[in-house]
Design a protein around this motif. Structure first.
Motif, PDB file in Angstrom:
ATOM      1  N   ALA A 169      -0.343 -52.840 -16.188  1.00 46.14           N
ATOM      2  CA  ALA A 169      -0.552 -52.177 -17.474  1.00 46.14           C
ATOM      3  C   ALA A 169      -1.722 -52.792 -18.227  1.00 46.14           C
ATOM      4  O   ALA A 169      -2.446 -52.093 -18.946  1.00 46.14           O
ATOM      5  CB  ALA A 169       0.726 -52.270 -18.308  1.00 46.14           C
ATOM      6  N   ARG A 170      -1.933 -54.080 -18.054  1.00 45.73           N
ATOM      7  CA  ARG A 170      -3.034 -54.748 -18.726  1.00 45.73           C
ATOM      8  C   ARG A 170      -4.382 -54.354 -18.101  1.00 45.73           C
ATOM      9  O   ARG A 170      -5.375 -54.182 -18.805  1.00 45.73           O
ATOM     10  CB  ARG A 170      -2.831 -56.261 -18.662  1.00 45.73           C
ATOM     11  N   VAL A 171      -4.412 -54.191 -16.776  1.00 47.13           N
ATOM     12  CA  VAL A 171      -5.661 -53.806 -16.101  1.00 47.13           C
ATOM     13  C   VAL A 171      -6.001 -52.348 -16.373  1.00 47.13           C
ATOM     14  O   VAL A 171      -7.144 -52.006 -16.695  1.00 47.13           O
ATOM     15  CB  VAL A 171      -5.543 -54.054 -14.580  1.00 47.13           C
ATOM     16  N   ASP A 172      -5.004 -51.456 -16.255  1.00 49.96           N
ATOM     17  CA  ASP A 172      -5.225 -50.016 -16.504  1.00 49.96           C
ATOM     18  C   ASP A 172      -3.893 -49.387 -16.892  1.00 49.96           C
ATOM     19  O   ASP A 172      -3.046 -49.133 -16.027  1.00 49.96           O
ATOM     20  CB  ASP A 172      -5.787 -49.346 -15.248  1.00 49.96           C
ATOM     21  N   PRO A 173      -3.674 -49.120 -18.184  1.00 51.83           N
ATOM     22  CA  PRO A 173      -2.387 -48.564 -18.632  1.00 51.83           C
ATOM     23  C   PRO A 173      -2.078 -47.192 -18.034  1.00 51.83           C
ATOM     24  O   PRO A 173      -0.917 -46.778 -18.013  1.00 51.83           O
ATOM     25  CB  PRO A 173      -2.559 -48.477 -20.155  1.00 51.83           C
ATOM     26  N   THR A 174      -3.094 -46.472 -17.560  1.00 48.27           N
ATOM     27  CA  THR A 174      -2.864 -45.132 -17.012  1.00 48.27           C
ATOM     28  C   THR A 174      -2.559 -45.151 -15.519  1.00 48.27           C
ATOM     29  O   THR A 174      -2.272 -44.094 -14.944  1.00 48.27           O
ATOM     30  CB  THR A 174      -4.110 -44.251 -17.244  1.00 48.27           C
ATOM     31  N   LEU A 175      -2.618 -46.322 -14.904  1.00 47.92           N
ATOM     32  CA  LEU A 175      -2.420 -46.400 -13.459  1.00 47.92           C
ATOM     33  C   LEU A 175      -0.926 -46.491 -13.150  1.00 47.92           C
ATOM     34  O   LEU A 175      -0.278 -47.481 -13.493  1.00 47.92           O
ATOM     35  CB  LEU A 175      -3.144 -47.634 -12.896  1.00 47.92           C
ATOM     36  N   THR A 209     -12.968 -51.170  -0.466  1.00 45.04           N
ATOM     37  CA  THR A 209     -12.206 -51.140  -1.730  1.00 45.04           C
ATOM     38  C   THR A 209     -11.279 -49.928  -1.800  1.00 45.04           C
ATOM     39  O   THR A 209     -10.686 -49.663  -2.841  1.00 45.04           O
ATOM     40  CB  THR A 209     -13.169 -51.117  -2.922  1.00 45.04           C
ATOM     41  N   ILE A 210     -11.152 -49.176  -0.681  1.00 40.04           N
ATOM     42  CA  ILE A 210     -10.254 -48.014  -0.669  1.00 40.04           C
ATOM     43  C   ILE A 210      -8.861 -48.507  -0.321  1.00 40.04           C
ATOM     44  O   ILE A 210      -8.441 -48.493   0.843  1.00 40.04           O
ATOM     45  CB  ILE A 210     -10.736 -46.969   0.359  1.00 40.04           C
ATOM     46  N   ARG A 211      -8.125 -48.957  -1.338  1.00 38.66           N
ATOM     47  CA  ARG A 211      -6.802 -49.524  -1.091  1.00 38.66           C
ATOM     48  C   ARG A 211      -5.850 -49.101  -2.208  1.00 38.66           C
ATOM     49  O   ARG A 211      -6.251 -48.979  -3.364  1.00 38.66           O
ATOM     50  CB  ARG A 211      -6.892 -51.053  -1.025  1.00 38.66           C
ATOM     51  N   ARG A 212      -4.597 -48.886  -1.859  1.00 36.34           N
ATOM     52  CA  ARG A 212      -3.617 -48.450  -2.852  1.00 36.34           C
ATOM     53  C   ARG A 212      -2.243 -49.093  -2.679  1.00 36.34           C
ATOM     54  O   ARG A 212      -1.323 -48.781  -3.418  1.00 36.34           O
ATOM     55  CB  ARG A 212      -3.471 -46.929  -2.811  1.00 36.34           C
ATOM     56  N   ARG A 269     -10.411 -55.675  -9.562  1.00 36.10           N
ATOM     57  CA  ARG A 269      -9.898 -56.295 -10.786  1.00 36.10           C
ATOM     58  C   ARG A 269      -8.384 -56.459 -10.727  1.00 36.10           C
ATOM     59  O   ARG A 269      -7.842 -57.485 -11.175  1.00 36.10           O
ATOM     60  CB  ARG A 269     -10.282 -55.457 -12.003  1.00 36.10           C
ATOM     61  N   LEU A 270      -7.692 -55.482 -10.167  1.00 40.42           N
ATOM     62  CA  LEU A 270      -6.237 -55.594 -10.052  1.00 40.42           C
ATOM     63  C   LEU A 270      -5.859 -56.699  -9.077  1.00 40.42           C
ATOM     64  O   LEU A 270      -4.903 -57.456  -9.317  1.00 40.42           O
ATOM     65  CB  LEU A 270      -5.661 -54.256  -9.586  1.00 40.42           C
ATOM     66  N   GLY A 271      -6.611 -56.835  -7.996  1.00 38.21           N
ATOM     67  CA  GLY A 271      -6.338 -57.914  -7.058  1.00 38.21           C
ATOM     68  C   GLY A 271      -6.518 -59.287  -7.688  1.00 38.21           C
ATOM     69  O   GLY A 271      -5.700 -60.196  -7.476  1.00 38.21           O
ATOM     70  N   GLU A 272      -7.564 -59.459  -8.482  1.00 32.89           N
ATOM     71  CA  GLU A 272      -7.794 -60.736  -9.168  1.00 32.89           C
ATOM     72  C   GLU A 272      -6.697 -61.018 -10.188  1.00 32.89           C
ATOM     73  O   GLU A 272      -6.240 -62.161 -10.323  1.00 32.89           O
ATOM     74  CB  GLU A 272      -9.156 -60.709  -9.843  1.00 32.89           C
ATOM     75  N   ALA A 273      -6.262 -59.968 -10.907  1.00 34.94           N
ATOM     76  CA  ALA A 273      -5.219 -60.159 -11.912  1.00 34.94           C
ATOM     77  C   ALA A 273      -3.889 -60.539 -11.268  1.00 34.94           C
ATOM     78  O   ALA A 273      -3.150 -61.389 -11.781  1.00 34.94           O
ATOM     79  CB  ALA A 273      -5.066 -58.886 -12.752  1.00 34.94           C
ATOM     80  N   SER A 327      -0.656 -65.916  -3.096  1.00 38.86           N
ATOM     81  CA  SER A 327      -1.620 -65.033  -2.460  1.00 38.86           C
ATOM     82  C   SER A 327      -1.325 -63.597  -2.858  1.00 38.86           C
ATOM     83  O   SER A 327      -0.161 -63.210  -3.008  1.00 38.86           O
ATOM     84  CB  SER A 327      -1.556 -65.177  -0.926  1.00 38.86           C
ATOM     85  N   ALA A 328      -2.395 -62.806  -3.034  1.00 37.88           N
ATOM     86  CA  ALA A 328      -2.271 -61.377  -3.327  1.00 37.88           C
ATOM     87  C   ALA A 328      -3.297 -60.628  -2.490  1.00 37.88           C
ATOM     88  O   ALA A 328      -4.425 -61.091  -2.312  1.00 37.88           O
ATOM     89  CB  ALA A 328      -2.476 -61.098  -4.810  1.00 37.88           C
ATOM     90  N   SER A 329      -2.904 -59.483  -1.955  1.00 29.97           N
ATOM     91  CA  SER A 329      -3.805 -58.704  -1.109  1.00 29.97           C
ATOM     92  C   SER A 329      -3.438 -57.235  -1.210  1.00 29.97           C
ATOM     93  O   SER A 329      -2.505 -56.856  -1.931  1.00 29.97           O
ATOM     94  CB  SER A 329      -3.727 -59.190   0.343  1.00 29.97           C
TER      95      SER A 329
END
Length: 599
Positions: A445-451, A420-423, A281-285, A294-296
């Motif tokens: 912050a929109r995808v996960d405010p705690t991340l 999907t193990i990526r950081r 989801r973060l990659g798509e956002a 491009s995003a990866s």
């Protein structure tokens, strides 16, 4: 831990503690059937369980030797460069003190004729040296404090290392070194001064004052030593500059322009979320941000010191297992960095979603195919196995990519997985970095405010951080070399100017007898040429010694590179000739009547 155990238990030796820990270690292993152990045969499992436990003293905590050793080498080199500058300063000041002492021979003779003892005369000279050294040392402490604030940021020094600040002990050591240097320099003229015979000195005092050959020779030797030390630093600077130029021309296998990166999760590498949909989801956002082409993402950041390795074999190939670097990347990772696909295909979204340890696709680099004797086309479809028994199928081959470790490291065989193990995330966009930083923070912050996100920077900054140690020493050696060259020029000027003043009657007589001004200039230039050539030869030898200490920081150039030595010698020759210009000009304009009127 064995060291700590031996200290906490009085009477227990370190050897006994090591034996106890090995027993405990193997007892635990005998009860463990980890999944990775189940994938190997019984012989390999037994070899793993019975291998000895390597024990080291715990004085450095968990900081690895791989981190400490480069830092130790770097600080030793920095100390060596600082020591060369200290010696050069001592030689410069010693020459000036000798000049001053020579001109004071009449004053010393008067003091001696009035009853001053030799001890009194010696203490007078040493006291003057201390009066010069102590205020200078104290005034230098604020400068040292400011400089050390920059040294604390030297890459390669672990964060857990002692704080590189100006402590009381360090300040006292610095002042002590200054005092010892001042005493050593002040002692140089003492022996000749306290042995002055008042009658002879007073007779020679004034316009007929001359300098002994021993003093003149020693003064010339000090000037030659300054040229040699300056040559050593200039040659070191030249090889560092060439090394940086070589690094700048490296083909990274990736286009870093207009790419921004950041990392998520904890700084210790652990993912703080268990939601498997966060990364996709973060990659798509990120891909949906306006202006992003491009995003990866990947598990280990590009151009970081993180490295995952394991042994690999290729089905049907009789060869020893090959140690390879690995990483988990997103499907469009190679497209983001413009890495060339030599053969086969790239990863797809289905590859990440269906990743498992049996039959999943992998992409390898050209170095991998070459090490196993394949062309890029031949390695496609081959099945590879890693040490724990897992097997994968090669579906693509990319050009060699400088992914992990230093950019100057030799490119290792690489295997890329898709999961999907990526950081670590990367965003390519034509927008300015500042605008992109704000957009990335809002998106995360929109995808996960705690991340949490950290290490948000451009890939250019990441590359500069990767080569920061080389750039730091190139800058430090340049600063030292400029200072050394200026001091050497000052020392040469002082020696030549005083020599011309001492030989003014001789020069006046030569001019009166018809010697042309060009010959007078050549006489002075001959003296400086002799000192410069000797100093450059000695300095080249000293540069080889310094270069061996710095070789681990150099790339694509040897410490004793003839071209770099020639460049340093040419620059130093120009500086020495410039320092000799004014004394030579002054010598050629001596008025015979002015210098011979007292004869």
């Amino acid at each position: 831990w064995a060291h700590l155990f031996a200290r906490l238990k009085p009477g227990v030796t370190r050897e006994a503690a090591a034996a106890a820990m090995n027993t405990l270690y193997h007892a635990i292993l005998s009860e463990v059937d980890a999944p990775m152990l189940l994938r190997v045969d019984e012989q390999q499992r037994e070899a793993f369980r019975t291998r000895p436990l390597a024990l080291e003293p715990g004085v450095h905590g968990q900081t690895s030797r791989a981190i400490l050793d480069p830092a130790r080498r770097s600080l030793k080199l920095l100390s060596a460069l600082s020591g060369v500058v200290l010696l050069l300063c001592c030689a410069n000041v010693a020459g000036l003190i000798l000049l001053r002492a020579t001109t004071r021979s009449g004053e010393i003779a008067v003091r001696a004729s009035l009853g001053a003892t030799r001890a009194r005369l010696a203490s007078l000279q040493l006291a003057e040296s201390l009066v010069l050294a102590l205020p200078a040392a104290i005034l230098s402490l604020p400068v040292a404090w400011l400089a050390l604030r920059g040294v604390r940021l030297v890459p390669g020094i672990p964060a857990a290392a002692p704080d590189a600040s100006l402590s009381t002990a360090a300040a006292l050591v610095a002042v002590g070194v200054a005092v010892v240097s001042a005493l050593a320099v002040g002692l140089l003229p003492v022996r000749s001064l306290i042995r002055i015979k008042p009658g002879n000195a007073l007779q020679a005092y004034g316009s007929r004052h001359t300098t002994t050959k021993n003093v003149a020779g020693f003064r010339a030797a000090l000037a030659t030593a300054q040229v040699a030390l300056s040559m050593a630093l200039l040659a070191t600077t030249a090889v560092f500059a060439q090394s940086l130029a070589n690094i700048a021309r490296l083909d990274l296998g990736a286009d870093l322009e207009s790419v921004v990166m950041f990392q998520t999760g904890r700084r210790d590498g652990m993912i703080i979320t268990t939601d498997p949909t966060i990364v996709p989801r973060l990659g798509e956002a990120l891909q949906a941000i306006p202006g992003v082409s491009s995003a990866s993402s990947s598990t280990s950041p590009l151009l970081s010191m993180e490295r995952m390795t394991f042994n690999v074999t290729v089905e049907g190939v009789e060869a020893e297992p090959l140690s390879v670097s690995s990483n988990h990347v997103s499907p469009n990772f190679f497209r983001t960095f413009g890495t060339e696909l030599l053969s086969g295909r790239d990863f797809t979204d289905a590859d990440s979603a269906g990743f498992n340890f049996t039959g999943s696709p992998v992409v390898v680099n050209h170095q991998f195919a070459e090490r196993f004797g394949f062309t890029p086309d031949e390695v496609i479809g081959r099945r590879i196995s890693i040490g724990n028994g897992s097997s994968f199928v090669v579906v693509g081959v990319i050009g060699d990519l400088r992914f992990s470790g230093k950019v100057t490291d030799e490119i290792a065989p690489q295997v890329f997985f898709s999961s999907t193990i990526r950081r670590a995330f990367y965003v390519r966009s034509a927008r300015s970095p500042e605008e992109l930083f704000s957009a990335i923070r809002e998106t995360v912050a929109r995808v996960d405010p705690t991340l949490p996100i950290w290490n948000l920077q451009t890939m250019g900054d990441q590359l500069r951080a990767n080569t920061a140690l080389e750039r730091f020493f190139a800058g430090m050696s340049t600063a030292f070399a400029v200072l050394a060259t200026a001091l050497a020029a000052l020392g040469l000027y002082g020696v030549l100017a005083y020599s011309v003043a001492q030989r003014s009657r001789e020069i006046g007589l030569r001019v009166a007898l018809g010697a042309p001004t060009s010959r007078i200039r050549r006489m002075v230039l001959k003296q400086v040429t002799r000192m410069a050539v000797t100093g450059i030869v000695l300095g080249a030898a000293a540069a080889a010694v310094l270069g061996r200490a710095a070789q681990s920081l150099l790339f694509g150039v040897e410490a004793g590179d003839p071209l770099m030595l020639a460049a340093a010698a040419g620059l130093l020759a120009a500086v020495t000739l410039g320092a000799a210009y004014l004394p030579a000009r002054r010598a050629s304009r001596v008025d015979p009547m002015s210098v011979l009127r007292y004869e």
